[in-house]
Structure formats: C-alpha cells, structure tokens
Write a protein that holds these residues in place. Structure first.
Motif, PDB file in Angstrom:
ATOM      1  N   LYS A   3       0.846  -1.177   0.000  1.00 42.09           N
ATOM      2  CA  LYS A   3       0.000   0.000   0.000  1.00 42.09           C
ATOM      3  C   LYS A   3       0.895   1.245   0.000  1.00 42.09           C
ATOM      4  CE  LYS A   3      -1.748  -1.289   3.862  1.00 42.09           C
ATOM      5  NZ  LYS A   3      -2.534  -1.371   5.124  1.00 42.09           N
ATOM      6  N   LEU A   4       0.309   2.385  -0.335  1.00 42.22           N
ATOM      7  CA  LEU A   4       1.071   3.635  -0.259  1.00 42.22           C
ATOM      8  C   LEU A   4       1.394   3.958   1.200  1.00 42.22           C
ATOM      9  CD1 LEU A   4       2.339   6.126  -1.526  1.00 42.22           C
ATOM     10  CD2 LEU A   4       0.065   7.212  -1.485  1.00 42.22           C
ATOM     11  N   PHE A   5       0.370   3.846   2.070  1.00 40.82           N
ATOM     12  CA  PHE A   5       0.554   4.188   3.477  1.00 40.82           C
ATOM     13  C   PHE A   5       0.443   2.949   4.356  1.00 40.82           C
ATOM     14  CE2 PHE A   5      -1.323   8.050   1.567  1.00 40.82           C
ATOM     15  CZ  PHE A   5      -0.298   8.944   1.845  1.00 40.82           C
ATOM     16  N   SER A   6       1.350   2.855   5.310  1.00 43.19           N
ATOM     17  CA  SER A   6       1.210   1.886   6.397  1.00 43.19           C
ATOM     18  C   SER A   6       0.832   2.705   7.623  1.00 43.19           C
ATOM     19  CB  SER A   6       2.524   1.141   6.638  1.00 43.19           C
ATOM     20  OG  SER A   6       2.397   0.237   7.709  1.00 43.19           O
ATOM     21  N   LYS A   7      -0.428   2.612   8.048  1.00 40.50           N
ATOM     22  CA  LYS A   7      -0.892   3.569   9.044  1.00 40.50           C
ATOM     23  C   LYS A   7      -1.500   2.888  10.266  1.00 40.50           C
ATOM     24  CE  LYS A   7      -5.293   4.259   6.612  1.00 40.50           C
ATOM     25  NZ  LYS A   7      -6.158   5.224   5.951  1.00 40.50           N
ATOM     26  N   MET A   8      -1.452   3.612  11.365  1.00 39.25           N
ATOM     27  CA  MET A   8      -2.048   3.151  12.617  1.00 39.25           C
ATOM     28  C   MET A   8      -2.667   4.352  13.324  1.00 39.25           C
ATOM     29  SD  MET A   8      -0.381   0.939  15.755  1.00 39.25           S
ATOM     30  CE  MET A   8       1.074   1.981  15.931  1.00 39.25           C
ATOM     31  N   GLY A   9      -3.920   4.205  13.760  1.00 40.30           N
ATOM     32  CA  GLY A   9      -4.604   5.245  14.516  1.00 40.30           C
ATOM     33  C   GLY A   9      -4.615   4.900  15.994  1.00 40.30           C
ATOM     34  N   ILE A  10      -4.118   5.817  16.832  1.00 39.87           N
ATOM     35  CA  ILE A  10      -4.044   5.588  18.271  1.00 39.87           C
ATOM     36  C   ILE A  10      -4.860   6.671  18.983  1.00 39.87           C
ATOM     37  CG2 ILE A  10      -2.544   5.380  20.277  1.00 39.87           C
ATOM     38  CD1 ILE A  10      -0.257   4.648  18.404  1.00 39.87           C
ATOM     39  N   VAL A  11      -5.856   6.249  19.730  1.00 41.42           N
ATOM     40  CA  VAL A  11      -6.672   7.176  20.516  1.00 41.42           C
ATOM     41  C   VAL A  11      -5.980   7.392  21.860  1.00 41.42           C
ATOM     42  CG1 VAL A  11      -8.915   7.562  21.590  1.00 41.42           C
ATOM     43  CG2 VAL A  11      -8.777   6.395  19.372  1.00 41.42           C
ATOM     44  N   LEU A  12      -5.509   8.607  22.091  1.00 43.65           N
ATOM     45  CA  LEU A  12      -4.715   8.884  23.291  1.00 43.65           C
ATOM     46  C   LEU A  12      -5.566   9.047  24.541  1.00 43.65           C
ATOM     47  CD1 LEU A  12      -2.010  11.357  21.933  1.00 43.65           C
ATOM     48  CD2 LEU A  12      -1.970   8.863  22.032  1.00 43.65           C
ATOM     49  N   THR A  13      -6.773   9.585  24.391  1.00 44.14           N
ATOM     50  CA  THR A  13      -7.635   9.829  25.538  1.00 44.14           C
ATOM     51  C   THR A  13      -9.079   9.935  25.079  1.00 44.14           C
ATOM     52  OG1 THR A  13      -8.140  11.368  27.361  1.00 44.14           O
ATOM     53  CG2 THR A  13      -7.243  12.326  25.344  1.00 44.14           C
ATOM     54  N   ASN A  14     -10.003   9.652  25.983  1.00 39.92           N
ATOM     55  CA  ASN A  14     -11.419   9.857  25.666  1.00 39.92           C
ATOM     56  C   ASN A  14     -11.904  11.215  26.154  1.00 39.92           C
ATOM     57  OD1 ASN A  14     -11.381   9.296  28.438  1.00 39.92           O
ATOM     58  ND2 ASN A  14     -13.378   8.289  28.389  1.00 39.92           N
ATOM     59  N   GLN A  15     -11.048  11.990  26.777  1.00 41.55           N
ATOM     60  CA  GLN A  15     -11.444  13.295  27.301  1.00 41.55           C
ATOM     61  C   GLN A  15     -11.515  14.342  26.189  1.00 41.55           C
ATOM     62  OE1 GLN A  15     -12.116  13.628  30.952  1.00 41.55           O
ATOM     63  NE2 GLN A  15     -12.296  11.521  30.183  1.00 41.55           N
ATOM     64  N   TRP A  28     -19.239   7.794  24.844  1.00 44.77           N
ATOM     65  CA  TRP A  28     -17.918   7.256  25.179  1.00 44.77           C
ATOM     66  C   TRP A  28     -17.027   8.323  25.803  1.00 44.77           C
ATOM     67  CZ3 TRP A  28     -12.912   8.136  23.020  1.00 44.77           C
ATOM     68  CH2 TRP A  28     -11.938   7.222  23.452  1.00 44.77           C
ATOM     69  N   LYS A  29     -17.144   9.571  25.311  1.00 39.60           N
ATOM     70  CA  LYS A  29     -16.304  10.652  25.837  1.00 39.60           C
ATOM     71  C   LYS A  29     -16.673  11.028  27.263  1.00 39.60           C
ATOM     72  CE  LYS A  29     -16.946  13.853  22.863  1.00 39.60           C
ATOM     73  NZ  LYS A  29     -16.813  15.096  22.088  1.00 39.60           N
ATOM     74  N   ARG A  30     -17.890  10.657  27.678  1.00 40.91           N
ATOM     75  CA  ARG A  30     -18.339  11.050  29.008  1.00 40.91           C
ATOM     76  C   ARG A  30     -18.196   9.916  30.031  1.00 40.91           C
ATOM     77  NH1 ARG A  30     -20.888  14.335  25.469  1.00 40.91           N
ATOM     78  NH2 ARG A  30     -22.300  12.780  24.607  1.00 40.91           N
ATOM     79  N   LYS A  31     -17.573   8.835  29.617  1.00 38.22           N
ATOM     80  CA  LYS A  31     -17.302   7.747  30.550  1.00 38.22           C
ATOM     81  C   LYS A  31     -16.099   8.098  31.425  1.00 38.22           C
ATOM     82  CE  LYS A  31     -19.142   4.016  27.647  1.00 38.22           C
ATOM     83  NZ  LYS A  31     -18.799   2.764  26.924  1.00 38.22           N
ATOM     84  N   HIS A  32     -15.735   7.203  32.324  1.00 37.13           N
ATOM     85  CA  HIS A  32     -14.579   7.468  33.182  1.00 37.13           C
ATOM     86  C   HIS A  32     -13.329   7.682  32.321  1.00 37.13           C
ATOM     87  CE1 HIS A  32     -14.270   3.111  32.491  1.00 37.13           C
ATOM     88  NE2 HIS A  32     -12.981   3.254  32.695  1.00 37.13           N
ATOM     89  N   LYS A  33     -12.446   8.474  32.837  1.00 38.08           N
ATOM     90  CA  LYS A  33     -11.261   8.910  32.085  1.00 38.08           C
ATOM     91  C   LYS A  33     -10.400   7.731  31.643  1.00 38.08           C
ATOM     92  CE  LYS A  33      -7.418  12.193  32.553  1.00 38.08           C
ATOM     93  NZ  LYS A  33      -6.797  13.175  33.485  1.00 38.08           N
ATOM     94  N   GLN A  34     -10.029   7.754  30.367  1.00 37.65           N
ATOM     95  CA  GLN A  34      -9.130   6.740  29.810  1.00 37.65           C
ATOM     96  C   GLN A  34      -7.963   7.445  29.123  1.00 37.65           C
ATOM     97  OE1 GLN A  34     -11.011   3.773  27.307  1.00 37.65           O
ATOM     98  NE2 GLN A  34     -12.941   3.946  28.414  1.00 37.65           N
ATOM     99  N   GLY A  62      -8.367  11.493  19.597  1.00 36.49           N
ATOM    100  CA  GLY A  62      -9.051  11.536  20.875  1.00 36.49           C
ATOM    101  C   GLY A  62     -10.483  11.066  20.712  1.00 36.49           C
ATOM    102  N   GLY A  63     -11.369  11.527  21.605  1.00 41.66           N
ATOM    103  CA  GLY A  63     -11.302  12.710  22.426  1.00 41.66           C
ATOM    104  C   GLY A  63     -10.501  13.837  21.791  1.00 41.66           C
ATOM    105  N   GLU A  64      -9.868  14.602  22.675  1.00 44.19           N
ATOM    106  CA  GLU A  64      -8.975  15.677  22.240  1.00 44.19           C
ATOM    107  C   GLU A  64      -7.556  15.294  22.654  1.00 44.19           C
ATOM    108  OE1 GLU A  64      -6.741  18.588  21.012  1.00 44.19           O
ATOM    109  OE2 GLU A  64      -8.756  18.115  20.287  1.00 44.19           O
ATOM    110  N   PRO A  65      -6.702  14.907  21.696  1.00 48.07           N
ATOM    111  CA  PRO A  65      -5.387  14.354  22.036  1.00 48.07           C
ATOM    112  C   PRO A  65      -4.459  15.322  22.753  1.00 48.07           C
ATOM    113  CG  PRO A  65      -5.576  14.721  19.669  1.00 48.07           C
ATOM    114  CD  PRO A  65      -6.947  14.914  20.241  1.00 48.07           C
ATOM    115  N   THR A  66      -4.659  16.629  22.580  1.00 48.73           N
ATOM    116  CA  THR A  66      -3.771  17.570  23.264  1.00 48.73           C
ATOM    117  C   THR A  66      -4.040  17.620  24.765  1.00 48.73           C
ATOM    118  OG1 THR A  66      -5.247  19.455  22.852  1.00 48.73           O
ATOM    119  CG2 THR A  66      -3.538  19.004  21.198  1.00 48.73           C
ATOM    120  N   LEU A  67      -5.099  16.961  25.238  1.00 47.95           N
ATOM    121  CA  LEU A  67      -5.365  16.873  26.671  1.00 47.95           C
ATOM    122  C   LEU A  67      -4.540  15.772  27.341  1.00 47.95           C
ATOM    123  CD1 LEU A  67      -9.250  17.352  26.772  1.00 47.95           C
ATOM    124  CD2 LEU A  67      -7.475  19.054  27.239  1.00 47.95           C
TER     125      LEU A  67
END
Length: 339
Positions: A3-15, A28-34, A62-67
């Motif tokens: 493929k052109l891209f070998s990619k992986m998506g990582i969710v850093l936080t649900n906040q 999901w974003k309003r569950k306990h912090k992950q 994310g969520g918002e990954p900068t958090l």
C-alpha cells in the motif's frame, strides 16, 4: 502489492473539552477517564507490521489528544522508534499556543477540526482557537501546511466561519475534509436516518465556495455513503470537484483505531457491538492479522444483518449498502418497532 501508506490510529484519551452536537463518539467521551500509556504506545509501535506500506503514518486521536499530559513524550517516542514516521494530530486547536509551537517544531502534521463555532458548543474556547489559527497562518516556517475539517451537521448550517478561516489561511491550508455528519455512536446523529440529496447539495455548495477562495484546495471526505442517498448527477458534480465519495464501507481499510484500553472496532459506530469489536489488539500477532479478522467479522455481520436497501433493485452498481452501521441500526430499530 504494498500500500502507499502503512498507518495506525491511536486514541490517546477519551477526554474532550468541546461538545460538538454531531460528534460520533457520543457517550464514550463522558465515561470514566481513559488515557493511553507510554508503555502501550511503545508496544503498539513494535506490534504493528510497518512493511505493508511505503510511507509509515501514525494518527494521534481523541477525544482531544492535546489533553493527554504526555503528548510531547509520545511524539518523541514515535520519532525515536522511526524518524520516517509521519505523525498526524487530529485536534480542535484548543491547546496552549506553546504546545502547538512544540508540535510544529517536531514536524507534527496538524489536522484541525474547525467546527467549533456553533452556538451550542463551548464558545469560551473560540478566542484560543482563532489565536492558534493565526499562529499557524502567520508564524510557521515557509512551506509549512496544515489541514482543516468541518462537518455538515444539518443542511441549513451556516459556514461563514469556514470561509473566513480559509480566507485567512489560504497560503497554509492544504486539505479540507468536509463530511456530512456520520451515523455516530448508537445511530444518534441526524444524518443518514433519512435519505435525500439535501446534505450533499449543501456539501456541493460549501465546496464550490471554498474552491472560489482557494482554487488549488485539496478535498477529502470521510465515511462511505449509501448510493440511494445521493443522485448520480450530484455524485458526478462532486467527483469533478475532486471530492471522491466512496461506496464501500471500510475502504481502503477500516478505521480500526486503537483505544486507550487497547480495544478497537470496525468504526466508532460499533463501539458497543461485540461482533465488530476486538477487546485487546494484542490477542493478534500484528495489525495485519487483526484487520483480516475484523474484515471476516464484517462480512459475517452483514450476512446476519440485512442491508438497509435492496442492492438488487438499486441502480448504483458499485454500492453494496455502504454504511454497515446504518444497515444495522436501522434494522434494529425496525425489529424493535415490529415486536
């Protein structure tokens, strides 16, 4: 074939510090912090098989990954693992400008969701977003580019905010991802519950105006759509603009973003559907075997849950009832009504 891209998506936080009405992550974003740990980031980098594509890419989500309190450490860890990996950060730009400067200095590609200017959103963050956009437009190095995204959450939405942002960022903005609101978590979003051209007519109107402002703007979309929800004429008009709608769910591959608890799913609409959710990605030797299993489950799932439409009676030869979530939730609702 690689493929052109070998990619992986990582969710850093649900906040998240915003409350977009169309958000596909729902409750999901309003569950306990992950939060994703540094240890698991390192494990994921070694677990993924990077040889399946020419260009390695990691999406930080994310969520918002900068958090995430250790975002810069995560970026540095990825670069140490492989300096050739391109890092994309999908953010609402509510972070401090100092953090944004650190990310730009580390050559992180910013994908800014600029859809933060609706009256029911967290309006207190708007000045910070505008200041960060001004920094990206005026103070980043020559040749630096960033990307923006917006959502057609309803057909009469006012996009003047998008046009102003594009006017100010013409020299720096490379790509606009404009998406009709996806079906979302547990089918709560308005779009795709009713068919018709009105959403894609709005998409066309907005894109034509954006291309007047910046004729060389690169365009992209998000989820696949069902063929019955857009006319052939409208499809062709959008295609000629460079806006290429897909008729195949999970093409070229499913999102399969990895959550902080190390689970993943075909797409976020199936966060609570066990048939299309993997509880722990490390149960599989690598991402290729995981995606193969997920695709097998998807085909089996669609066999069990009839299409929302009848493909045999549809004039869209390429469409296979594209949105698996729409098919599933629509029939689930019909079955509950008919009990």
């Amino acid at each position: 074939m690689k493929k052109l891209f070998s990619k992986m998506g990582i969710v850093l936080t649900n906040q998240c510090n915003q409350k977009c009405s169309w958000c596909f992550e729902g409750e999901w974003k309003r569950k306990h912090k992950q939060e994703m740990t540094l240890e698991n980031i390192n494990r994921l980098l070694h677990w993924k098989k990077w040889s399946d594509g020419h260009i390695p890419v990691v999406y930080l989500l994310g969520g918002e990954p900068t958090l995430h309190p250790k975002l810069l450490e995560i970026v540095d860890m990825i670069h140490v693992f492989n300096p050739k990996i391109s890092i994309f950060l999908l953010t609402n730009l509510t972070c401090s400008q100092q953090l944004l400067k650190e990310l730009v200095a580390r050559k992180v590609v910013i994908f800014a969701n600029i859809d933060q200017f609706e009256p029911d959103n967290n309006t207190a963050n708007q000045p910070k977003i505008l200041d960060n956009l001004a920094y990206l437009n005026q103070e980043t190095p020559e040749g630096y580019q960033y990307n923006i995204s917006a959502t057609v959450a309803y057909p009469d939405k006012d996009f003047m905010f998008l046009y102003r942002i594009l006017e100010n960022g013409r020299k720096k903005i490379y790509n606009l991802r404009l998406a009709p609101s996806c079906i979302g978590f547990e089918c709560e979003n308005q779009f795709q519950k009713c068919s018709g051209d009105e959403y894609y007519e709005k998409v066309l109107q907005v894109l034509e105006r954006c291309l007047e402002i910046k004729p060389n703007l690169h365009l992209s979309t998000e989820c696949a759509t069902n063929g019955c929800m857009i006319s052939d004429e409208l499809f062709e008009k959008l295609y000629k603009l460079g806006y290429k709608i897909r008729y195949e769910c999970g093409s070229p591959e499913p999102n399969a973003d990895i959550l902080p608890d190390l689970s993943c799913h075909w797409c976020f609409a199936f966060e609570t559907v066990p048939e299309l959710k993997i509880d722990n990605v490390f149960e599989y030797p690598d991402d290729i075997s995981l995606l193969a299993e997920m695709h097998r489950r998807y085909l089996e799932f669609n066999e069990m849950n009839s299409y929302f439409c009848d493909p045999s009676a549809c004039s869209h030869q390429k469409c296979k009832g594209a949105c698996a979530a729409l098919n599933y939730y629509a029939y689930k609702q019909i079955r509950e009504v008919n009990k």
